[in-house]
Design a protein around this motif. Structure first.
Motif, short mmCIF file in Angstrom:
data_model
loop_
_atom_site.label_atom_id
_atom_site.label_comp_id
_atom_site.label_asym_id
_atom_site.label_seq_id
_atom_site.Cartn_x
_atom_site.Cartn_y
_atom_site.Cartn_z
N GLY A 359 0.88 -1.18 0.00
CA GLY A 359 0.00 0.00 0.00
C GLY A 359 0.91 1.21 0.00
N SER A 360 1.05 1.85 -1.19
CA SER A 360 1.97 3.00 -1.28
C SER A 360 1.44 4.14 -0.41
N ILE A 361 2.33 5.07 -0.15
CA ILE A 361 1.95 6.26 0.65
C ILE A 361 0.73 6.95 0.03
N GLU A 362 0.73 7.05 -1.31
CA GLU A 362 -0.38 7.77 -1.97
C GLU A 362 -1.70 7.02 -1.77
N ILE A 363 -1.67 5.71 -1.94
CA ILE A 363 -2.90 4.92 -1.80
C ILE A 363 -3.42 5.01 -0.36
N LEU A 364 -2.50 4.98 0.60
CA LEU A 364 -2.95 5.07 2.00
C LEU A 364 -3.48 6.47 2.31
N LYS A 365 -2.88 7.48 1.70
CA LYS A 365 -3.42 8.84 1.90
C LYS A 365 -4.82 8.94 1.31
N ASN A 366 -5.07 8.22 0.22
CA ASN A 366 -6.44 8.20 -0.33
C ASN A 366 -7.40 7.64 0.72
N ARG A 367 -6.97 6.56 1.40
CA ARG A 367 -7.82 5.94 2.43
C ARG A 367 -8.05 6.90 3.59
N ILE A 368 -6.99 7.61 3.97
CA ILE A 368 -7.11 8.55 5.10
C ILE A 368 -8.09 9.67 4.72
N ALA A 369 -8.00 10.14 3.48
CA ALA A 369 -8.91 11.21 3.02
C ALA A 369 -10.35 10.71 3.05
N GLU A 370 -10.57 9.45 2.73
CA GLU A 370 -11.94 8.90 2.78
C GLU A 370 -12.45 8.93 4.22
N HIS A 371 -11.55 8.66 5.16
CA HIS A 371 -11.94 8.70 6.58
C HIS A 371 -12.28 10.15 6.97
N VAL A 372 -11.47 11.08 6.50
CA VAL A 372 -11.70 12.50 6.83
C VAL A 372 -13.06 12.95 6.33
N PHE A 373 -13.38 12.60 5.08
CA PHE A 373 -14.63 13.08 4.47
C PHE A 373 -15.81 12.13 4.67
N GLU A 374 -15.53 10.99 5.33
CA GLU A 374 -16.57 9.98 5.59
C GLU A 374 -17.32 9.63 4.31
N ARG A 375 -16.59 9.49 3.23
CA ARG A 375 -17.19 9.03 1.97
C ARG A 375 -16.11 8.36 1.14
N ARG A 376 -16.55 7.58 0.19
CA ARG A 376 -15.62 6.86 -0.66
C ARG A 376 -15.31 7.70 -1.89
N PHE A 377 -14.03 7.71 -2.28
CA PHE A 377 -13.64 8.37 -3.53
C PHE A 377 -13.20 7.30 -4.51
N ASP A 378 -14.04 7.03 -5.49
CA ASP A 378 -13.70 5.99 -6.47
C ASP A 378 -12.51 6.48 -7.30
N GLN A 379 -11.46 5.68 -7.39
CA GLN A 379 -10.26 6.09 -8.13
C GLN A 379 -10.41 5.81 -9.62
N ARG A 380 -11.45 5.09 -9.99
CA ARG A 380 -11.58 4.71 -11.40
C ARG A 380 -12.21 5.82 -12.22
N LYS A 381 -11.81 5.84 -13.51
CA LYS A 381 -12.38 6.80 -14.44
C LYS A 381 -13.87 6.52 -14.57
N ARG A 382 -14.68 7.58 -14.50
CA ARG A 382 -16.11 7.36 -14.67
C ARG A 382 -16.41 7.19 -16.14
N HIS A 383 -17.17 6.15 -16.49
CA HIS A 383 -17.55 5.96 -17.89
C HIS A 383 -18.86 6.70 -18.13
N SER A 384 -18.84 7.64 -19.08
CA SER A 384 -20.11 8.29 -19.39
C SER A 384 -20.92 7.36 -20.29
N ALA A 385 -22.21 7.45 -20.17
CA ALA A 385 -23.07 6.57 -20.97
C ALA A 385 -22.76 6.74 -22.46
#
Ligand SMILES: Cc1cc2nc3c(=O)[nH]c(=O)nc-3n(C[C@H](O)[C@H](O)[C@H](O)COP(=O)(O)OP(=O)(O)OC[C@H]3O[C@@H](n4cnc5c(N)ncnc54)[C@H](O)[C@@H]3O)c2cc1C
Length: 388
Positions: A359-385
């Motif tokens: 778990g690289s530093i960046e990936i773990l910081k993503n997890r920490i940010a999710e804890h801060v904002f109490e929501r999930r941030f999907d890292q995947r590109k959103r596919h538009s219809a």
């Protein structure tokens, strides 16, 4: 709130330190530059009760706590940084996930050799196209009668040149729910282990390739839906990586402090220059604060499985501290710190890798940010219809 070790923890730390001074001090430099797993050290540690610290006595372990295992890493690394890898292998690595979820028959077959330091286990999770995005893994397991057929490949697995048993993340079916894990023995037909490549740290890894490799269905560790459990076990592995980062940073700090106390330039010991004193003060502050986060994650673990958030915060803090302190120690010791005459450059190279591994530093910081904002941030590109 008590920030001190209990009497029992203090005595345990002293006994590990005595063991390390007696058996591991000699040869510490040579061991660090040997890519081979130190089986001699593993067998000594097994006799000393330093493998399987958190496993129950009925399983061949010591019935201790995760905090005890962290203490063991710290005390061993303070004398021989490379030998801390053995404590990692025997307490934090895939062995811990295996001990948590393995069946009685699987444990009867492999655990005693692992806990005796006769063999090592390697974790095959990462693939060439599934690194941080580990859930993109493609290595497949297809049921065929009483066997599973494994196809795919893995890269970067620690201990892969010497391991006898491999814990392999596989895909039984699509999506997150399709991921689980199996145990594959070296020598199984269809399982090939490539030539070793070398990390900057000197550690070697081999590509693991599975081509219609048939394993008994009894070798399933976690079936479909096992990914969350695997990650719970993997948080322990992360904490071992965290503890080693900090311990190697501290080793380099101590070496630089001793050096600065005696090395003289301009007719004065280096420690009398304020430019260096402030470096030591900054290093001490980083080490002390990261250590509190490490101890919080270990001490508050539930059934010795630490929380994902506490682990992420501790790992980022200890990874950054370990590397920054080791790098500063090299600077303070000048050419001697940069030379293989001491272990300070080794500590810098090893701690650098742990900022990426587990778990690289960046990936773990993503997890920490999710804890801060109490929501999930999907890292995947959103596919538009429209794009589909
Ligand atoms: C010393 C060492 C030991 C290892 N041991 C093992 C092992 O035993 N078993 C095993 O299976 N694997 C092992 N690995 C592999 C390790 O798990 C991977 O290196 C790690 O998951 C990162 O994958 P990657 O190297 O493919 O980098 P990538 O995933 O390609 O990432 C490249 C860079 O982009 C960043 N990045 C990626 N995605 C995001 C995002 N969403 N947000 C922000 N930044 C992002 C990463 O942090 C990284 O800096 C080991 C690696 C090292 C260095």
């Amino acid at each position: 709130m008590n920030f001190d070790f209990t009497e029992e923890q203090r005595l345990f730390a002293e006994s590990v330190r005595r063991f390390a001074r007696e058996h591991l001090a000699a040869g510490a430099l040579k061991r660090a530059h040997d890519p081979h797993f130190p089986f001699d050290v593993a067998q000594l540690m097994a006799k000393q009760g330093l493998l399987g610290i958190t496993l129950s006595q009925s399983e061949g372990g010591q019935g201790g706590t995760l905090m005890d295992a962290v203490i063991a890493i710290e005390q061993v690394a303070a004398v021989c940084p490379r030998s801390a890898d053995v404590v990692q292998f025997g307490n934090f690595g895939p062995i811990r996930t295996f001990a948590e979820y393995g069946t009685a028959a699987q444990k009867a077959r492999w655990l005693s050799d692992l806990l005796a330091g006769r063999t090592v286990m390697s974790l095959g999770m990462t693939e060439s196209d599934a690194g941080s995005a580990v859930t993109d893994l493609k290595t497949s397991a297809r049921l065929d009668g009483s066997h599973y057929v494994i196809n795919g490949s893995k890269v970067f697995s620690t201990f892969s040149p010497e391991a006898q048993i491999f814990l392999i993340y596989v895909r039984y079916g699509p999506g997150l729910g399709g991921i689980g894990s199996v145990l594959v023995e070296r020598g199984t037909p269809g399982f090939s282990i490539g030539a070793p490549s070398t990390f900057m740290s000197g550690e070697e890894w081999c590509e693991l390739a599975f081509a219609d490799c048939r394993i008994p269905a009894d070798n399933v560790l976690l079936g479909p839906g096992g990914f969350k459990k695997q990650m719970a076990g993997f948080n322990v592995e992360r904490l071992g990586n965290t503890a080693r980062s900090l311990a190697l940073g501290r080793y380099a700090f101590n070496a630089a402090r001793d050096y600065a106390s005696t090395r003289e330039q301009f007719d004065r010991p280096l420690c009398e220059f304020q430019g260096l004193q402030w470096k030591f003060a900054d290093m001490a502050i980083k080490l002390e604060s990261a250590q509190l986060l490490l101890y919080r994650a270990a001490a508050s673990a539930d059934r010795d499985l630490p929380s994902a958030y506490h682990t992420a915060v501790a790992k980022v803090a200890c990874n950054q501290t370990g590397f920054e302190v080791a790098s500063e120690a090299v600077q303070i010791m000048g050419a001697m710190g940069f030379s293989r005459e001491t272990l300070v450059e080794y500590c810098m190279r090893r701690t650098r890798g742990w900022m990426i591994a587990g778990g690289s530093i960046e990936i773990l910081k993503n997890r920490i940010a999710e804890h801060v904002f109490e929501r999930r941030f999907d890292q995947r590109k959103r596919h538009s219809a429209a794009a589909e």
